[in-house]
Motif scaffolding. Structure first.
Motif, PDB file in Angstrom:
ATOM      1  N   VAL A  64       0.838  -1.195   0.000  1.00 31.44           N
ATOM      2  CA  VAL A  64       0.000   0.000   0.000  1.00 31.44           C
ATOM      3  C   VAL A  64       0.875   1.248   0.000  1.00 31.44           C
ATOM      4  CG1 VAL A  64      -1.821   1.285   1.180  1.00 31.44           C
ATOM      5  CG2 VAL A  64      -1.788  -1.222   1.300  1.00 31.44           C
ATOM      6  N   PHE A  65       0.605   2.140  -0.957  1.00 33.77           N
ATOM      7  CA  PHE A  65       1.236   3.452  -1.018  1.00 33.77           C
ATOM      8  C   PHE A  65       0.207   4.469  -0.551  1.00 33.77           C
ATOM      9  CE2 PHE A  65       1.953   7.487  -3.140  1.00 33.77           C
ATOM     10  CZ  PHE A  65       3.307   7.707  -2.973  1.00 33.77           C
ATOM     11  N   ILE A  66       0.576   5.299   0.438  1.00 34.92           N
ATOM     12  CA  ILE A  66      -0.327   6.292   1.008  1.00 34.92           C
ATOM     13  C   ILE A  66       0.286   7.666   0.841  1.00 34.92           C
ATOM     14  CG2 ILE A  66      -1.559   7.060   3.083  1.00 34.92           C
ATOM     15  CD1 ILE A  66      -1.158   4.236   4.215  1.00 34.92           C
ATOM     16  N   ALA A  67      -0.471   8.597   0.276  1.00 39.96           N
ATOM     17  CA  ALA A  67      -0.010   9.974   0.125  1.00 39.96           C
ATOM     18  C   ALA A  67      -0.984  10.916   0.815  1.00 39.96           C
ATOM     19  CB  ALA A  67       0.109  10.343  -1.353  1.00 39.96           C
ATOM     20  N   GLY A  68      -0.421  11.821   1.621  1.00 36.28           N
ATOM     21  CA  GLY A  68      -1.281  12.795   2.272  1.00 36.28           C
ATOM     22  C   GLY A  68      -0.697  13.309   3.570  1.00 36.28           C
ATOM     23  N   PRO A  69      -1.557  13.911   4.389  1.00 36.35           N
ATOM     24  CA  PRO A  69      -1.076  14.669   5.546  1.00 36.35           C
ATOM     25  C   PRO A  69      -0.504  13.833   6.685  1.00 36.35           C
ATOM     26  CG  PRO A  69      -3.241  15.447   4.849  1.00 36.35           C
ATOM     27  CD  PRO A  69      -2.990  14.166   4.129  1.00 36.35           C
ATOM     28  N   ALA A  70       0.588  14.354   7.233  1.00 36.32           N
ATOM     29  CA  ALA A  70       1.125  13.958   8.537  1.00 36.32           C
ATOM     30  C   ALA A  70       1.439  15.268   9.242  1.00 36.32           C
ATOM     31  CB  ALA A  70       2.368  13.100   8.390  1.00 36.32           C
ATOM     32  N   SER A  71       0.871  15.477  10.404  1.00 39.32           N
ATOM     33  CA  SER A  71       0.937  16.789  11.036  1.00 39.32           C
ATOM     34  C   SER A  71       1.285  16.672  12.516  1.00 39.32           C
ATOM     35  CB  SER A  71      -0.410  17.514  10.881  1.00 39.32           C
ATOM     36  OG  SER A  71      -1.448  16.782  11.530  1.00 39.32           O
ATOM     37  N   TRP A  72       1.517  17.839  13.126  1.00 35.70           N
ATOM     38  CA  TRP A  72       1.678  17.916  14.574  1.00 35.70           C
ATOM     39  C   TRP A  72       0.498  18.719  15.108  1.00 35.70           C
ATOM     40  CZ3 TRP A  72       4.218  15.054  17.774  1.00 35.70           C
ATOM     41  CH2 TRP A  72       4.335  15.433  19.109  1.00 35.70           C
ATOM     42  N   ASN A  73      -0.276  18.100  16.019  1.00 39.33           N
ATOM     43  CA  ASN A  73      -1.543  18.677  16.456  1.00 39.33           C
ATOM     44  C   ASN A  73      -1.574  18.939  17.957  1.00 39.33           C
ATOM     45  OD1 ASN A  73      -2.255  18.166  13.838  1.00 39.33           O
ATOM     46  ND2 ASN A  73      -3.892  16.720  14.298  1.00 39.33           N
ATOM     47  N   ALA A 107      -3.511   7.438 -11.530  1.00 35.72           N
ATOM     48  CA  ALA A 107      -4.450   6.816 -12.474  1.00 35.72           C
ATOM     49  C   ALA A 107      -3.710   6.100 -13.599  1.00 35.72           C
ATOM     50  CB  ALA A 107      -5.391   7.872 -13.037  1.00 35.72           C
ATOM     51  N   GLU A 108      -2.572   6.634 -14.012  1.00 32.23           N
ATOM     52  CA  GLU A 108      -1.793   6.015 -15.099  1.00 32.23           C
ATOM     53  C   GLU A 108      -1.258   4.646 -14.710  1.00 32.23           C
ATOM     54  OE1 GLU A 108       1.238   8.800 -16.031  1.00 32.23           O
ATOM     55  OE2 GLU A 108      -0.128  10.231 -16.998  1.00 32.23           O
ATOM     56  N   THR A 109      -1.058   4.393 -13.424  1.00 35.28           N
ATOM     57  CA  THR A 109      -0.502   3.108 -13.001  1.00 35.28           C
ATOM     58  C   THR A 109      -1.501   1.964 -13.147  1.00 35.28           C
ATOM     59  OG1 THR A 109      -1.197   3.292 -10.687  1.00 35.28           O
ATOM     60  CG2 THR A 109       0.909   4.316 -11.303  1.00 35.28           C
ATOM     61  N   GLY A 110      -2.793   2.272 -13.114  1.00 35.88           N
ATOM     62  CA  GLY A 110      -3.807   1.232 -13.140  1.00 35.88           C
ATOM     63  C   GLY A 110      -4.005   0.524 -11.809  1.00 35.88           C
ATOM     64  N   VAL A 111      -3.271   0.942 -10.766  1.00 33.35           N
ATOM     65  CA  VAL A 111      -3.418   0.359  -9.435  1.00 33.35           C
ATOM     66  C   VAL A 111      -4.681   0.936  -8.792  1.00 33.35           C
ATOM     67  CG1 VAL A 111      -2.352   0.128  -7.156  1.00 33.35           C
ATOM     68  CG2 VAL A 111      -0.934   0.103  -9.222  1.00 33.35           C
ATOM     69  N   PRO A 112      -5.504   0.119  -8.107  1.00 34.88           N
ATOM     70  CA  PRO A 112      -6.736   0.630  -7.494  1.00 34.88           C
ATOM     71  C   PRO A 112      -6.466   1.785  -6.536  1.00 34.88           C
ATOM     72  CG  PRO A 112      -6.741  -1.761  -7.488  1.00 34.88           C
ATOM     73  CD  PRO A 112      -5.376  -1.351  -7.951  1.00 34.88           C
ATOM     74  N   ILE A 113      -7.296   2.817  -6.635  1.00 32.77           N
ATOM     75  CA  ILE A 113      -7.160   4.028  -5.833  1.00 32.77           C
ATOM     76  C   ILE A 113      -8.264   4.060  -4.783  1.00 32.77           C
ATOM     77  CG2 ILE A 113      -7.248   6.546  -5.879  1.00 32.77           C
ATOM     78  CD1 ILE A 113      -6.136   6.398  -8.757  1.00 32.77           C
ATOM     79  N   ALA A 162       3.464   2.288  -8.810  1.00 31.18           N
ATOM     80  CA  ALA A 162       3.326   1.185  -9.768  1.00 31.18           C
ATOM     81  C   ALA A 162       3.583  -0.165  -9.111  1.00 31.18           C
ATOM     82  CB  ALA A 162       4.287   1.387 -10.943  1.00 31.18           C
ATOM     83  N   ASP A 163       4.417  -0.191  -8.082  1.00 33.53           N
ATOM     84  CA  ASP A 163       4.754  -1.433  -7.392  1.00 33.53           C
ATOM     85  C   ASP A 163       3.723  -1.831  -6.336  1.00 33.53           C
ATOM     86  OD1 ASP A 163       7.060  -1.617  -8.867  1.00 33.53           O
ATOM     87  OD2 ASP A 163       8.347  -0.759  -7.313  1.00 33.53           O
ATOM     88  N   ALA A 164       2.800  -0.938  -6.015  1.00 32.46           N
ATOM     89  CA  ALA A 164       1.849  -1.176  -4.933  1.00 32.46           C
ATOM     90  C   ALA A 164       0.654  -2.010  -5.403  1.00 32.46           C
ATOM     91  CB  ALA A 164       1.361   0.153  -4.368  1.00 32.46           C
ATOM     92  N   ASP A 165      -0.037  -2.586  -4.428  1.00 32.73           N
ATOM     93  CA  ASP A 165      -1.288  -3.297  -4.697  1.00 32.73           C
ATOM     94  C   ASP A 165      -2.499  -2.390  -4.546  1.00 32.73           C
ATOM     95  OD1 ASP A 165      -0.014  -5.828  -5.085  1.00 32.73           O
ATOM     96  OD2 ASP A 165       0.224  -5.982  -2.912  1.00 32.73           O
ATOM     97  N   ALA A 166      -2.331  -1.282  -3.833  1.00 33.65           N
ATOM     98  CA  ALA A 166      -3.394  -0.307  -3.651  1.00 33.65           C
ATOM     99  C   ALA A 166      -2.770   1.039  -3.345  1.00 33.65           C
ATOM    100  CB  ALA A 166      -4.347  -0.724  -2.523  1.00 33.65           C
ATOM    101  N   LEU A 167      -3.444   2.106  -3.770  1.00 36.53           N
ATOM    102  CA  LEU A 167      -3.010   3.471  -3.515  1.00 36.53           C
ATOM    103  C   LEU A 167      -4.066   4.170  -2.676  1.00 36.53           C
ATOM    104  CD1 LEU A 167      -1.978   4.446  -7.170  1.00 36.53           C
ATOM    105  CD2 LEU A 167      -0.575   3.303  -5.436  1.00 36.53           C
ATOM    106  N   VAL A 168      -3.635   4.841  -1.622  1.00 37.52           N
ATOM    107  CA  VAL A 168      -4.539   5.656  -0.814  1.00 37.52           C
ATOM    108  C   VAL A 168      -4.102   7.103  -0.986  1.00 37.52           C
ATOM    109  CG1 VAL A 168      -5.443   6.154   1.478  1.00 37.52           C
ATOM    110  CG2 VAL A 168      -4.866   3.800   0.849  1.00 37.52           C
ATOM    111  N   LEU A 169      -4.959   7.914  -1.608  1.00 38.58           N
ATOM    112  CA  LEU A 169      -4.663   9.324  -1.829  1.00 38.58           C
ATOM    113  C   LEU A 169      -5.647  10.148  -1.014  1.00 38.58           C
ATOM    114  CD1 LEU A 169      -3.955   9.385  -5.680  1.00 38.58           C
ATOM    115  CD2 LEU A 169      -2.353   9.123  -3.794  1.00 38.58           C
TER     116      LEU A 169
END
Length: 283
Positions: free
Chosen positions: A3-12, A147-153, A126-133
């Protein structure tokens, strides 16, 4: 990598109040307050890592005190990361009630990424089984590449109201959609619209009432929440998605995956952090 995950990591900073502030000048006393790692993508990465799923979290932080806190805490919790250095670390002030109501004040947001790591990001996706955006400017920039990778988003639109423009590119690209019912008058109708729009799974969490989902065949599924004593609700939705995703990657059916999501969500409700893995790290 699964799983590839892209997005926020913050200090709260979280502040617990007996009620959310009214929009008039007044004074309130906090019942409790603390600082911790935040960010919806950090929460998902922590939960997936704890489930034994291989993960890569791509997020932005700065070379400042808060950024070093975030990076150190996630490293100590065992989360593999790819950091994009920013001018600012994302910081929130979350005003909370014991019932889970929340107002999030964004104190700072990351600067725009320069794309220098795009080749590495593209290969990781491209190497992942799933993408979390997740909902943020940098994942939005990455949507066409994903989207170009074809990996489920997989996307999490949180408290989407059915109208906000920023969410629409994420919904259009999604194979799986997650949301909560806070601002939806008819959650099931929204889930069905996601399936009509091309998603194969759409899920809405309902707090203490569990969750409802609609699958690719239009079948509605409901699961109850796992009873647990709640200390803090931050990260519960992220843990729910992580549990469902982990189960789906393991070949489980929709109902069984939703039950796995409910169990995963229950594990984070007893901690003041995004995940119990941060308890020994942050205290």
């Amino acid at each position: 990598m699964a799983v590839f995950i892209a997005g926020p990591a913050s200090w709260n900073r979280l502040v617990v109040l007996d009620r959310l502030p009214e929009p008039i000048p007044h004074m309130q006393f906090a019942e409790d307050s603390w600082e911790t790692v935040g960010g919806t993508s950090a929460g998902k990465a922590l939960s997936l890592t704890s489930l034994g799923r291989e993960v890569l979290l791509y997020a932005q932080t700065a070379d400042d005190e808060d950024g070093r806190r975030v990076r150190s805490a996630l490293a100590d919790a065992g989360v593999p990361t790819l950091w994009e250095m920013s001018d600012r670390t994302e910081r929130h002030l979350n005003l909370m009630t014991r019932a889970g109501e929340r107002v999030s004040l964004y104190l700072s947001s990351p600067s725009e990424a320069d794309g220098a790591q795009d080749a590495r990001i593209r290969q990781a996706m491209a190497d992942a089984d799933a993408l979390v955006l997740d909902l943020a400017a940098e994942p939005l920039r990455l949507l066409p590449m994903a989207a170009e990778t074809g990996v489920p988003i997989w996307v999490d639109v949180h408290d989407y109201d059915g109208e906000a423009e920023f969410h629409r590119p994420f919904l259009a690209a999604a194979d799986a959609v997650f949301c909560n019912a806070d601002r939806l008058s008819d959650p099931v109708a929204f889930l069905r619209s996601c399936i009509t729009g091309g998603a194969t799974l759409a899920v809405c969490t309902l707090g203490a009432d569990g969750a409802v989902a609609v699958d690719a065949e239009g079948v509605e599924h409901r699961v109850p929440a796992v009873p647990v004593e709640v200390r803090d609700t931050n990260g519960a939705g992220d843990a729910f998605l992580a549990g469902v995703l982990d189960a789906r990657l393991a070949g489980r059916g929709v109902r069984e995956s939703l039950e796995a999501g409910a169990r995963s969500a229950s594990t984070v409700l007893g901690t003041i952090h995004l995940h119990p893995a941060l308890d020994p790290v942050l205290g």
